[in-house]
Enzyme design. Sequence first.
Site, PDB file in Angstrom:
ATOM      1  N   GLN A 109       0.843  -1.199   0.000  1.00  0.00           N
ATOM      2  CA  GLN A 109       0.000   0.000   0.000  1.00  0.00           C
ATOM      3  C   GLN A 109       0.879   1.251   0.000  1.00  0.00           C
ATOM      4  OE1 GLN A 109      -3.536  -0.722   2.937  1.00  0.00           O
ATOM      5  NE2 GLN A 109      -1.921  -2.156   3.487  1.00  0.00           N
ATOM      6  N   HIS A 127      -1.350   1.282  -4.260  1.00  0.00           N
ATOM      7  CA  HIS A 127      -1.772   2.691  -4.172  1.00  0.00           C
ATOM      8  C   HIS A 127      -0.877   3.601  -5.005  1.00  0.00           C
ATOM      9  CE1 HIS A 127      -3.832   1.726  -0.063  1.00  0.00           C
ATOM     10  NE2 HIS A 127      -4.579   1.397  -1.071  1.00  0.00           N
ATOM     11  N   CYS A 156       3.109  20.287 -16.683  1.00  0.00           N
ATOM     12  CA  CYS A 156       3.730  19.468 -17.725  1.00  0.00           C
ATOM     13  C   CYS A 156       4.160  20.385 -18.854  1.00  0.00           C
ATOM     14  CB  CYS A 156       2.687  18.464 -18.218  1.00  0.00           C
ATOM     15  SG  CYS A 156       3.173  17.511 -19.650  1.00  0.00           S
ATOM     16  N   GLY A 195       2.771  -4.452   9.013  1.00  0.00           N
ATOM     17  CA  GLY A 195       2.700  -3.005   9.189  1.00  0.00           C
ATOM     18  C   GLY A 195       1.511  -2.318   8.561  1.00  0.00           C
TER      19      GLY A 195
HETATM   20  N1  APR Z   1       6.662  -2.006  12.260  1.00  0.00           N
HETATM   21  C1  APR Z   1       5.493  -2.612  11.880  1.00  0.00           C
HETATM   22  N2  APR Z   1       4.266  -2.028  12.002  1.00  0.00           N
HETATM   23  C2  APR Z   1       4.229  -0.799  12.560  1.00  0.00           C
HETATM   24  C3  APR Z   1       5.393  -0.112  13.007  1.00  0.00           C
HETATM   25  C4  APR Z   1       6.660  -0.790  12.826  1.00  0.00           C
HETATM   26  N3  APR Z   1       7.807  -0.216  13.196  1.00  0.00           N
HETATM   27  N4  APR Z   1       5.017   1.091  13.521  1.00  0.00           N
HETATM   28  C5  APR Z   1       3.651   1.160  13.395  1.00  0.00           C
HETATM   29  N5  APR Z   1       3.184   0.026  12.831  1.00  0.00           N
HETATM   30  C6  APR Z   1       1.793  -0.329  12.495  1.00  0.00           C
HETATM   31  C7  APR Z   1       0.729   0.409  13.290  1.00  0.00           C
HETATM   32  O1  APR Z   1       0.441  -0.265  14.508  1.00  0.00           O
HETATM   33  C8  APR Z   1      -0.460   0.383  12.320  1.00  0.00           C
HETATM   34  O2  APR Z   1      -1.244  -0.789  12.522  1.00  0.00           O
HETATM   35  O3  APR Z   1       1.585   0.030  11.161  1.00  0.00           O
HETATM   36  C9  APR Z   1       0.199   0.296  10.939  1.00  0.00           C
HETATM   37  C10 APR Z   1       0.107   1.565  10.117  1.00  0.00           C
HETATM   38  O4  APR Z   1      -1.241   1.758   9.811  1.00  0.00           O
HETATM   39  P1  APR Z   1      -1.689   2.978   8.861  1.00  0.00           P
HETATM   40  O5  APR Z   1      -0.974   4.192   9.240  1.00  0.00           O
HETATM   41  O6  APR Z   1      -3.181   2.979   8.873  1.00  0.00           O
HETATM   42  O7  APR Z   1      -1.116   2.554   7.425  1.00  0.00           O
HETATM   43  P2  APR Z   1      -1.754   1.608   6.313  1.00  0.00           P
HETATM   44  O8  APR Z   1      -2.441   0.444   6.920  1.00  0.00           O
HETATM   45  O9  APR Z   1      -0.702   1.344   5.342  1.00  0.00           O
HETATM   46  O10 APR Z   1      -2.860   2.591   5.652  1.00  0.00           O
HETATM   47  C11 APR Z   1      -3.545   2.157   4.521  1.00  0.00           C
HETATM   48  O11 APR Z   1      -4.484   4.317   4.146  1.00  0.00           O
HETATM   49  O12 APR Z   1      -4.178   6.523   4.311  1.00  0.00           O
HETATM   50  C12 APR Z   1      -4.260   5.524   3.411  1.00  0.00           C
HETATM   51  O13 APR Z   1      -3.300   5.345   1.256  1.00  0.00           O
HETATM   52  C13 APR Z   1      -2.978   5.346   2.615  1.00  0.00           C
HETATM   53  O14 APR Z   1      -1.858   3.291   2.015  1.00  0.00           O
HETATM   54  C14 APR Z   1      -2.469   3.979   3.067  1.00  0.00           C
HETATM   55  C15 APR Z   1      -3.740   3.287   3.534  1.00  0.00           C
END
Ligand code: APR
Length: 255
Positions: A109, A127, A156, A195
């Site tokens: 993502q 994404h 552009c 993550g």
């Molecule tokens: N290692 C592993 N996981 C981690 C760490 C780490 N060091 N630090 C934080 N996390 C976890 C958090 O606990 C959380 O569950 O990573 C996750 C991050 O979650 P989000 O910030 O919601 O990211 P993501 O799941 O990728 O979001 C999905 O949402 O905003 C949109 O397009 C954006 O791609 C993104 C999508």
Amino acid sequence: MPNLDKSTLNQIAYAAGILAKAQHTIALTGAGISVESGIPPFRGKGGLWEKIDPMKYAHIDAYLRNPAEVWEVLFLSMRDVLQNATPNDGHKGLYRLEALGALQTIVTQNIDGLHQLAGSKDVIEFHGSFATQRCMGCARQVPSNEVSVETLPPLCQCGGMLRPDVVMFGELIPMDHLQRSQRLASTCDAMLVVGTSATVEPAAHLPIIAKHSGAAIIEINPEPTPLTRDISDVTLLGTGGEMMNALASAVEQMR
Ligand code: APR
């Protein structure tokens, strides 16, 4: 393996056993895997959306309404953070599994390109990517590091407005990425989920598709997620860097 408690070591050995036996393993990654590379997550403590309203600044309607403001508030700082980021042990651990033949594809993502920088070959950027900009007029693609941000929004050579090649809220996932990811999720026999808060669809549904198709789900996250109770077969509660490093070492010893 440095200072991991006994039950975590047992879970790592169990997860490694699943990966060593699996014929077809894919991984789904989220912002958490890049936190140790200095890129903030979106949600939770220190999350970007805690400071910036995503519906006001990360939605395509907002970009069409006021692109310069979206650059000033969101894309300029994102560009700076992404430009200097390098892969961490989380990305490298996935590459080590790929090098062993214990991982075939990564569905990410993330828009940071760090999996490819770590050496991973088959990466679906669900994404999109911040590495290129696309013209909303002539659809020409330009490497982001060749785009001047003197004037905002950047234009552009055809005069059309450029935008990062990322999927903003209100936009669809590219059909080829969606279909290939769903097909891989329904045919894999193991899925690593590293993550992600597993709250944003349609990516968050991929582990559920895999689970219902009989795959083993191995989750890595310092915090429990909506997957932890009913979907994940193993949850390693720790950082992506530490857990992927330990997991890759354990699989290397088994192969
Ligand atoms: N290692 C592993 N996981 C981690 C760490 C780490 N060091 N630090 C934080 N996390 C976890 C958090 O606990 C959380 O569950 O990573 C996750 C991050 O979650 P989000 O910030 O919601 O990211 P993501 O799941 O990728 O979001 C999905 O949402 O905003 C949109 O397009 C954006 O791609 C993104 C999508």
